[in-house]
Scaffold this motif. Structure first.
Motif, PDB file in Angstrom:
ATOM      1  N   LYS A 112      56.809  62.254  16.305  1.00 32.56           N
ATOM      2  CA  LYS A 112      56.929  61.106  15.530  1.00 32.56           C
ATOM      3  C   LYS A 112      57.482  61.248  14.189  1.00 32.56           C
ATOM      4  CE  LYS A 112      52.211  61.515  14.718  1.00 32.56           C
ATOM      5  NZ  LYS A 112      52.127  62.640  15.399  1.00 32.56           N
ATOM      6  N   GLU A 113      58.298  60.025  13.826  1.00 32.89           N
ATOM      7  CA  GLU A 113      59.275  60.111  12.736  1.00 32.89           C
ATOM      8  C   GLU A 113      58.218  60.061  11.629  1.00 32.89           C
ATOM      9  OE1 GLU A 113      62.005  56.847  12.704  1.00 32.89           O
ATOM     10  OE2 GLU A 113      63.092  57.647  14.691  1.00 32.89           O
ATOM     11  N   LEU A 125      54.385  64.829  21.603  1.00 30.90           N
ATOM     12  CA  LEU A 125      55.009  63.486  20.942  1.00 30.90           C
ATOM     13  C   LEU A 125      55.662  64.069  20.016  1.00 30.90           C
ATOM     14  CD1 LEU A 125      51.828  61.529  20.512  1.00 30.90           C
ATOM     15  CD2 LEU A 125      53.606  61.060  22.361  1.00 30.90           C
ATOM     16  N   VAL A 178      51.350  60.003  10.654  1.00 26.57           N
ATOM     17  CA  VAL A 178      50.491  59.027  10.669  1.00 26.57           C
ATOM     18  C   VAL A 178      49.062  59.260  10.478  1.00 26.57           C
ATOM     19  CG1 VAL A 178      49.438  57.583  12.660  1.00 26.57           C
ATOM     20  CG2 VAL A 178      51.956  58.147  12.867  1.00 26.57           C
ATOM     21  N   ASN A 190      48.746  61.074  18.512  1.00 31.62           N
ATOM     22  CA  ASN A 190      49.382  59.781  18.072  1.00 31.62           C
ATOM     23  C   ASN A 190      48.992  59.567  16.573  1.00 31.62           C
ATOM     24  OD1 ASN A 190      50.494  58.649  20.099  1.00 31.62           O
ATOM     25  ND2 ASN A 190      48.609  58.112  21.185  1.00 31.62           N
TER      26      ASN A 190
END
Length: 263
Positions: free
Chosen positions: A162-163, A160, A166, A210
């Motif tokens: 991701k900007e 992944l 998280v 994630n």
């Protein structure tokens, strides 16, 4: 000792137990009168918990490995301290999620050797999403019955981009220690994004990739996190104690976990 244990076969039995338990839970979740007092012995929560516990322990009986369950936690430390191998089970993790009816509750089954998890299964009954991990790696799939279709399986973590950085957690349960920890994180210049999930799904978010980190600076019990711990570990991530960065251990006299970080 792990070499002499057929971890793959035992994981398959744990998957079977978790899916069966999920069906028992949903039988209550979709059909119960949720106006019943939740702390009573005949509340939907209590009934679902007990039914899930029963079907899990029945299914795991064939392994001849002892079971320590959140629903059957009366086993004394003297009775379990000599266990070399045991199942650590939370039949229904996420009681608040069950009561709120937000679907984010899970069935957690871990296999512990000595003081460490060597296999773990987390099953989300409503979505049918299944996570498992052992020495062969960590995976996810959808399972509506006990046979997981090979074409459905994805290995963890996902690849992944991701900007944001998280953080898995809960905005509503944010304490001062957690806020301070988040502020201290090196996010490599990325903005922090909080993502909230129920039960052990926060640990699974880190295993998936994630989420980058899940700080749990609040009480949990061993059965809450052992299955997720195995899944994270065999996905190449880790769970460590917040205070000293050392591994979490299981089958302690006091089954309360120390604060921990999943990353």
């Amino acid at each position: 000792m792990t070499q002499s244990i057929n971890v793959s076969a035992l994981t398959e039995i744990a998957i079977k137990a978790a899916v069966k338990a999920g069906k028992e839970i949903l039988g209550v979740y979709y059909n119960a009168d949720f106006e019943i007092q939740f702390k009573s012995d005949n509340s939907p929560l209590t009934i679902a918990d007990k039914r899930a516990h029963q079907v899990i322990t029945e299914t795991l009986t064939e392994t001849e490995i002892p079971v320590l369950s959140e629903e059957g936690k009366t086993i004394t430390f003297d009775g379990r301290k000599g266990w070399k191998l045991f199942w650590l089970v939370d039949p229904l993790d996420g009681t608040k999620e069950f009561i709120k009816r937000n679907d984010e509750f899970t069935v957690n089954i871990a296999l512990i050797e000595g003081n460490s998890p060597i296999a773990g299964v987390v099953y989300v009954p409503v979505t049918k999403k299944l996570y498992w991990g052992n020495i062969n790696g960590s995976f996810t799939a959808f399972a509506d019955d006990e046979n997981v279709l090979p074409a459905n399986i994805r290995q963890l973590p996902f690849s992944l981009t991701k900007e944001n950085f998280v953080v898995a957690g809960s905005k509503s349960h944010m304490n001062a220690e957690t806020e301070k920890y988040i502020q201290s994180l090196d996010t490599k210049g990325k903005p922090v994004e909080m993502k909230s999930k129920g039960s052990s799904l926060k640990i699974c978010m880190v295993a998936e990739g994630n989420a980058d980190v899940y700080p749990r600076l609040a009480p949990t019990m061993e059965w809450d996190i052992a299955a997720g711990h195995a899944i994270v570990k065999f996905a190449g991530k880790k769970i460590v104690q917040y205070e000293n960065n050392s591994d979490l251990i299981y089958n302690k006299e006091n089954l309360l976990n120390p604060w921990f970080i999943v990353e």
